[in-house]
Design an enzyme around this catalytic site. Structure first.
Site, PDB file in Angstrom:
ATOM      1  N   GLU A 208       0.851  -1.191   0.000  1.00  0.00           N
ATOM      2  CA  GLU A 208       0.000   0.000   0.000  1.00  0.00           C
ATOM      3  C   GLU A 208       0.879   1.231   0.000  1.00  0.00           C
ATOM      4  O   GLU A 208       1.966   1.233   0.574  1.00  0.00           O
ATOM      5  CB  GLU A 208      -0.888   0.045   1.254  1.00  0.00           C
ATOM      6  CG  GLU A 208      -2.241  -0.580   1.029  1.00  0.00           C
ATOM      7  CD  GLU A 208      -3.279  -0.165   2.077  1.00  0.00           C
ATOM      8  OE1 GLU A 208      -3.106   0.879   2.740  1.00  0.00           O
ATOM      9  OE2 GLU A 208      -4.265  -0.886   2.221  1.00  0.00           O
TER      10      GLU A 208
ATOM     11  N   HIS B 200      -4.427   7.149  -0.571  1.00  0.00           N
ATOM     12  CA  HIS B 200      -3.723   5.881  -0.354  1.00  0.00           C
ATOM     13  C   HIS B 200      -4.301   4.831  -1.305  1.00  0.00           C
ATOM     14  O   HIS B 200      -5.343   5.051  -1.905  1.00  0.00           O
ATOM     15  CB  HIS B 200      -3.779   5.427   1.102  1.00  0.00           C
ATOM     16  CG  HIS B 200      -5.137   4.988   1.583  1.00  0.00           C
ATOM     17  ND1 HIS B 200      -6.100   5.881   1.982  1.00  0.00           N
ATOM     18  CD2 HIS B 200      -5.684   3.754   1.715  1.00  0.00           C
ATOM     19  CE1 HIS B 200      -7.187   5.211   2.363  1.00  0.00           C
ATOM     20  NE2 HIS B 200      -6.968   3.915   2.205  1.00  0.00           N
TER      21      HIS B 200
ATOM     22  N   HIS C 262      -5.535   0.863  -2.486  1.00  0.00           N
ATOM     23  CA  HIS C 262      -6.172  -0.378  -2.038  1.00  0.00           C
ATOM     24  C   HIS C 262      -5.931  -1.442  -3.116  1.00  0.00           C
ATOM     25  O   HIS C 262      -5.961  -1.117  -4.306  1.00  0.00           O
ATOM     26  CB  HIS C 262      -7.685  -0.203  -1.913  1.00  0.00           C
ATOM     27  CG  HIS C 262      -8.147   0.308  -0.596  1.00  0.00           C
ATOM     28  ND1 HIS C 262      -9.468   0.290  -0.223  1.00  0.00           N
ATOM     29  CD2 HIS C 262      -7.472   0.860   0.440  1.00  0.00           C
ATOM     30  CE1 HIS C 262      -9.594   0.815   0.992  1.00  0.00           C
ATOM     31  NE2 HIS C 262      -8.397   1.175   1.414  1.00  0.00           N
TER      32      HIS C 262
ATOM     33  N   ASP D 241     -10.558   3.684   7.442  1.00  0.00           N
ATOM     34  CA  ASP D 241     -10.423   4.862   6.578  1.00  0.00           C
ATOM     35  C   ASP D 241     -11.388   5.957   7.020  1.00  0.00           C
ATOM     36  O   ASP D 241     -11.010   7.117   7.175  1.00  0.00           O
ATOM     37  CB  ASP D 241     -10.742   4.511   5.114  1.00  0.00           C
ATOM     38  CG  ASP D 241      -9.653   3.665   4.475  1.00  0.00           C
ATOM     39  OD1 ASP D 241      -8.501   3.720   4.941  1.00  0.00           O
ATOM     40  OD2 ASP D 241      -9.968   2.948   3.508  1.00  0.00           O
TER      41      ASP D 241
END
Ligand SMILES: [Zn+2]
Length: 161
Positions: A41, A103, A105, A116
């Site tokens: 990630e 970010h 996934h 989140d």
């Protein structure tokens, strides 16, 4: 059919807020897509200009060697990102500011996790300018773009015309 993709222009359902991603920002997103299971990630800060109710994103910071990366979690160590944000802010004489975070996934069309959502709430409530916090998740086939206000639920933006 989702009409997503990695496009520059996004809007709220009522079209009152538009979010524009510079090609450089989309380039950073594309470079960090979690294509393979072994990919980690990634994430960083979103920096840009505010024009009324619209946001123009011109810079995305990306993982530094200090960031801890694994496939399912991304823990950001603030030093490197904060330095970039501070430099952009002073170089632009205060017009380019910290607007949100992104970010990745390992999903084609990413959906926010409970973690989140609580993290976004925390970041939105910490904003000094009281503006909504811009949250972006980079999936393998598209983005999740959401404005998270100080109170109440987030507004998901759409790339559709
Ligand atoms: Zn997430």
């Amino acid at each position: 059919m989702p009409c997503m993709q990695f496009v520059t222009g996004w809007s709220t359902p009522d079209r009152r807020s538009l979010v524009n991603f510079d090609n450089k920002v989309l380039g950073v997103f594309r470079e960090h897509i979690q294509r393979l299971d072994i990919d980690a990630e990634a994430g960083g800060l979103l920096l840009g200009e505010v024009r009324g109710t619209h946001l123009n994103l011109i810079r995305a910071t990306f993982p530094t060697v200090d960031d801890l990366r694994s496939r399912y979690s991304f823990e950001r160590l603030p030093q490197g990102h904060a330095e970039v944000a501070q430099k952009m802010w002073s170089d632009s004489r205060g017009t380019v500011r910290y607007l949100g975070e992104w970010h990745t996934h390992p999903q084609d069309f990413p959906t926010p996790s409970g973690i989140d959502r609580s993290e976004w709430k925390r970041l939105a409530s910490g904003r000094k300018d009281k503006r909504p916090f811009l949250a972006v998740i980079v999936g393998r086939a598209g983005l999740h773009v959401e404005l998270v206000p100080l109170t109440g639920s987030g507004i998901v933006l759409s790339p559709c015309d």
